[in-house]
Design a protein around this motif. Structure first.
Motif, PDB file in Angstrom:
ATOM      1  N   LEU A 130       0.882  -1.332  -0.029  1.00  0.00           N
ATOM      2  CA  LEU A 130      -0.164   0.010   0.215  1.00  0.00           C
ATOM      3  C   LEU A 130       0.769   1.315  -0.021  1.00  0.00           C
ATOM      4  N   TRP A 131       1.904   1.041   0.705  1.00  0.00           N
ATOM      5  CA  TRP A 131       2.831   2.555   0.842  1.00  0.00           C
ATOM      6  C   TRP A 131       4.026   2.522  -0.130  1.00  0.00           C
ATOM      7  N   GLY A 132       4.243   1.272  -0.763  1.00  0.00           N
ATOM      8  CA  GLY A 132       5.597   1.346  -1.574  1.00  0.00           C
ATOM      9  C   GLY A 132       6.805   1.952  -1.049  1.00  0.00           C
ATOM     10  N   ASP A 133       7.343   2.769  -1.725  1.00  0.00           N
ATOM     11  CA  ASP A 133       8.517   3.453  -1.372  1.00  0.00           C
ATOM     12  C   ASP A 133       8.684   4.436  -0.249  1.00  0.00           C
ATOM     13  N   ASN A 134       7.287   4.696   0.451  1.00  0.00           N
ATOM     14  CA  ASN A 134       7.165   5.669   1.376  1.00  0.00           C
ATOM     15  C   ASN A 134       6.863   4.629   2.821  1.00  0.00           C
ATOM     16  N   TYR A 135       7.145   3.423   2.647  1.00  0.00           N
ATOM     17  CA  TYR A 135       6.727   2.273   3.632  1.00  0.00           C
ATOM     18  C   TYR A 135       8.159   2.471   4.553  1.00  0.00           C
ATOM     19  N   ALA A 136       7.955   2.740   5.858  1.00  0.00           N
ATOM     20  CA  ALA A 136       8.990   2.703   6.863  1.00  0.00           C
ATOM     21  C   ALA A 136       8.439   2.031   8.455  1.00  0.00           C
ATOM     22  N   ALA A 137       9.344   1.766   8.915  1.00  0.00           N
ATOM     23  CA  ALA A 137       9.111   1.164  10.266  1.00  0.00           C
ATOM     24  C   ALA A 137      10.145   1.408  11.577  1.00  0.00           C
TER      25      ALA A 137
END
Length: 405
Positions: free
Chosen positions: A265-272
């Protein structure tokens, strides 16, 4: 006469040879976790193919949440499986009710591959120095997912700052405040705790403490304040994904089991990253979490104990654990697999490692869940002036401890 005797002997030998060559027919019911049904089917098909000269196999694969395994087993509502997946906080109760068979097949490798006798997941799988489960996953904990399009590394250090940023974007930050598993984060951050007693059927809990440096009522007020921030929304696990699919959130507290979907869902903007801080009694306190494990158990009443162990070992071997990671994003218990480049590059699992300094093994009796859910509902749905927080906390602790039963 000699011809008749010879014929009889020939027939007997032939029958013995035929019976010795006859393959065993093995029927096993296997409970697998959500999202792993198709993977489990393919793994079991491969197992059957590799062992077809020894036996013919019929696997009855049923999707059954590991989180609900204990409750379903103890209810007796459906037929007991031969092999089942469960989470470690259910281990003691399953042992006490004779639902776990001792593990003997490939035991030494299983222990060594998970880091040895002193590692948390092996300790969680043992009783009186004997192994009673095959470890699968070392990631049944939680952390913070965030969207880099809206939040940077500094924003995600604080719940309050994230909520402000979310509000300015017309979105939310989320966490499940109606679940004792997550509520633990806030009380533990303030030095308050809960633990199952040695009797195995009650808890000791001081969440209502009035004499500690940070009191229980301080924690409850902070949770209530968080719940009513305009940029925050309490959401269950399933609601977390729905909010994300609807593009309503910029960050949320959840677990590795949803990492594949978050990345989609967030693609390249995915972070944790690790959990944020929350202001409690004027201090920005780092939120703690539960750490947990998933494992496979074998029923002592299985009709095929040796094959059940071999199947459980196969479903948790190096290859299977890596395939589960690829399928769900969860962290393998096997250290060789966990230290592979693919696993180490996972943002979710890196976040789990970062959070591990503030995570603790869950060891509570089940009396915590219902009252904690009701307490969380009160905090999220009621105005502060309408709640006597100390009375609510006292009632909560009484029910959690089992004293009200």
């Amino acid at each position: 006469m000699f011809r008749i005797k010879g014929f009889v002997i020939f027939v007997l030998i032939t029958l013995l040879m035929f019976s010795s060559c006859k393959k065993e027919s093995v029927c096993l019911t296997v409970w697998v976790d959500e999202g792993n049904v198709e993977l489990s089917k393919s793994r079991l098909e491969k197992f059957a193919e590799l062992n077809k000269k020894y036996a013919s196999f019929n696997f009855n694969i049923i999707e059954q949440s590991s989180a609900k395994c204990r409750n379903v087993l103890l209810s007796g509502s459906i037929k007991e499986p031969d092999i089942f997946v469960f989470v470690d906080n259910q281990f003691n109760e399953l042992m006490d009710n004779d639902y776990l068979k001792e593990v003997t097949y490939n035991k030494d490798y299983v222990i060594t591959s998970c880091g040895g006798l002193e590692t948390g997941i092996i300790k969680a799988s043992m009783h009186e120095d004997k192994l009673y489960a095959y470890p699968v996953l070392n990631s049944n904990g939680y952390f913070l997912y965030y969207n880099k399009a809206y939040l940077n590394e500094n924003d995600v250090k604080s719940f309050e700052k994230m909520a402000d940023k979310a509000l300015s974007a017309g979105k939310y930050v989320t966490m499940d405040l109606q679940n004792g598993w997550y509520l633990y984060s806030f009380f533990k951050a303030a030095g308050l705790d809960i633990e199952m007693n040695t009797d195995g059927i009650s808890n000791t809990c001081n969440w209502n403490c009035t004499k500690s440096e940070i009191k229980g009522i301080d924690v409850a007020k902070a949770i209530h304040t968080l719940a009513h921030l305009p940029g925050f929304k309490s959401a269950s696990d399933s609601s977390f994904i729905k909010l994300m699919e609807n593009d309503e959130i910029v960050a949320g507290v959840n677990g590795a089991w949803n990492s594949i979907r978050v990345q989609e869902l967030w693609g390249d903007n995915y972070a944790a990253c690790k959990l944020p801080t929350l202001n409690i009694a004027g201090r920005d306190l780092q939120l703690h979490s539960y750490a947990g494990y998933k494992m496979l158990g074998i029923s002592p009443r299985t009709s095929f104990p040796e094959w059940a162990e071999k199947v459980a070992d196969w479903l948790t071997n190096d290859e299977s654990q890596f395939m589960i990671f690829e399928n769900t994003g969860e962290c393998p218990a096997n250290l060789r697999v966990a230290h592979s480049e693919a696993v180490k590059s996972s943002p979710a699992l890196s976040a789990l490692m970062e959070q591990s300094k503030y995570s603790h093994r869950q060891n509570v009796y089940k009396s915590v869940w219902k009252p904690a859910k009701l307490f969380g509902h009160t905090l999220t749905e009621s105005k502060l002036e309408d709640i006597d927080l100390q009375d609510e906390l006292d009632d909560l602790v009484e029910e959690i401890s089992g004293k009200s039963e």
